[in-house]
Design a protein around this motif. Structure first.
Motif, PDB file in Angstrom:
ATOM      1  N   ILE A 173      -3.345  -1.842   7.878  1.00 24.13           N
ATOM      2  CA  ILE A 173      -2.850  -2.615   6.736  1.00 24.13           C
ATOM      3  C   ILE A 173      -2.409  -4.005   7.187  1.00 24.13           C
ATOM      4  CG2 ILE A 173      -1.050  -2.743   4.971  1.00 24.13           C
ATOM      5  CD1 ILE A 173      -1.142   0.356   4.885  1.00 24.13           C
ATOM      6  N   LYS A 233       0.830  -1.200   0.000  1.00 27.02           N
ATOM      7  CA  LYS A 233       0.000   0.000   0.000  1.00 27.02           C
ATOM      8  C   LYS A 233       0.870   1.258   0.000  1.00 27.02           C
ATOM      9  CE  LYS A 233      -3.769  -2.474   0.557  1.00 27.02           C
ATOM     10  NZ  LYS A 233      -4.735  -2.663  -0.550  1.00 27.02           N
ATOM     11  N   LEU A 261      -7.540   1.308   0.967  1.00 30.39           N
ATOM     12  CA  LEU A 261      -7.479  -0.133   1.178  1.00 30.39           C
ATOM     13  C   LEU A 261      -8.059  -0.882  -0.013  1.00 30.39           C
ATOM     14  CD1 LEU A 261      -8.544  -0.291   4.927  1.00 30.39           C
ATOM     15  CD2 LEU A 261      -6.231  -0.165   3.975  1.00 30.39           C
TER      16      LEU A 261
END
Length: 335
Positions: free
Chosen positions: A192, A146, A175
């Motif tokens: 995460i 990410k 996300l």
């Protein structure tokens, strides 16, 4: 007992009754709730979920129906928040909050909060807007697979036009296409990590926070003696009763005319729950005399809520319920 504590206790007690009956009635005709957004939170000491669109589109306009100036201020604050952060709260459908309590020194409690928001927006587009809104004061960090965008806001903003919130550094990470993680950088990293783990945290807290699927707000929290001990209770017997608590949970619901609230506290055993209930019953009796001295909007709200107050002990759980007219809440915030 300190007057400030007594006022707070009366208001808190007076702001929770008669909700569970309505919630149970509605719940019998309600389909099972969809998987909760809270299930994506990292391990937390407290969790909450807010149905933002229902709050903004239904509850807030009703509360300020007789105060158009305040309603305009609320809407302006939402625009200001969007302008400074690039995040438009009106596009959020739900927001899940997870909080961790730490104790860096004696008598000090620090709360670290992270949020997950979903909605009809494009998470990537909102992050891009935040980059523009921050006037270049942002940085990017890669974590796992990410990208975390960290914005320097450094400004006091009004949340819903009502509460001042200091935002220094705000981290955001998409996300998926319609879901954002928000918080400080470390908190977003924990979100995460939680998404990559097969183990889902907070199952018990999520269960108690989700007892009413129709609630606008639902929450659940673990309670420790250290957490209670760090609070400025100002009254030794009450502080002793509160130290027997292990969990609290509750919810806020709305009808076209009322705000309905429910609060439950789970103690170490049935005796502890009964003792706390007796203490609150005493506050209720004394509160009937005290609220008579309150004037204006506070007096109207306190008298109304106190008249509906119900305190029930059930095994090791204490339940407090109330409902108040939405029209009685708006005047609390002035013009």
């Amino acid at each position: 007992m300190k007057t400030r504590l007594l006022t707070l206790a009366i208001v808190l007690v007076a702001l929770f009754s008669q909700f569970e009956t309505a919630a149970q009635t509605r719940g019998r005709n309600t389909a099972p709730a969809a998987p909760s957004l809270m299930s994506s939170l990292p391990e937390s000491d407290a969790v909450a979920q807010v149905k933002v669109q229902q709050l903004l589109n239904e509850a807030v306009p009703r509360i300020f129906a007789n105060n158009p100036a305040k309603l305009s201020e609320v809407n302006a604050s939402l625009d200001r928040f969007k302008e400074r952060t690039g995040l438009n709260p009106r596009m959020f459908q739900q927001v899940a909050l997870g909080a961790r309590f730490t104790y860096p020194s004696e008598g000090v409690t620090k709360v670290q909060t992270v949020a997950i928001a979903n909605g009809t927006f494009s998470a990537a587009a909102m992050v891009a807007a935040g980059r523009v809104a921050s006037n270049g004061k942002y940085r990017e960090e890669k974590y796992q697979d990410k990208t975390i965008y960290i914005f320097q806001v450094d400004e006091n903003l009004k949340l819903l036009g009502l509460f001042d919130v200091r935002i220094g550094e705000l981290a955001a990470a998409p996300l998926d296409a319609n879901t954002l993680a928000l918080g400080d950088p470390a908190g977003v990293q924990r979100v995460i990590d939680a998404g990559r783990s097969r183990k889902r945290a907070n199952a018990e807290l999520i269960a108690i926070a989700s007892k009413d699927p129709n609630a606008v707000i639902g929450f659940g929290s673990n309670v420790t003696e250290q957490l209670v001990g760090n609070l400025d209770i100002g009254n030794a017997p009450i502080a002793s009763d509160l130290r027997t608590l292990r969990q609290v949970y509750g919810s806020v619901g709305t009808t076209e005319s009322d705000v309905q609230l429910f609060l439950a506290a789970r103690a170490v055993n049935a005796e502890a729950a009964k003792n706390l209930g007796d203490t609150l019953e005493g506050l209720k009796q004394f509160g009937a005399l005290f609220v008579g001295r309150l004037s204006g909007a506070k007096g109207v709200l306190a008298k109304s809520a106190l008249s509906k107050l119900q305190i029930v002990s059930n095994a090791n759980e204490l339940q407090i319920r109330t409902s108040v007219a939405q029209a009685e809440i708006g005047p609390l915030f002035g013009n």
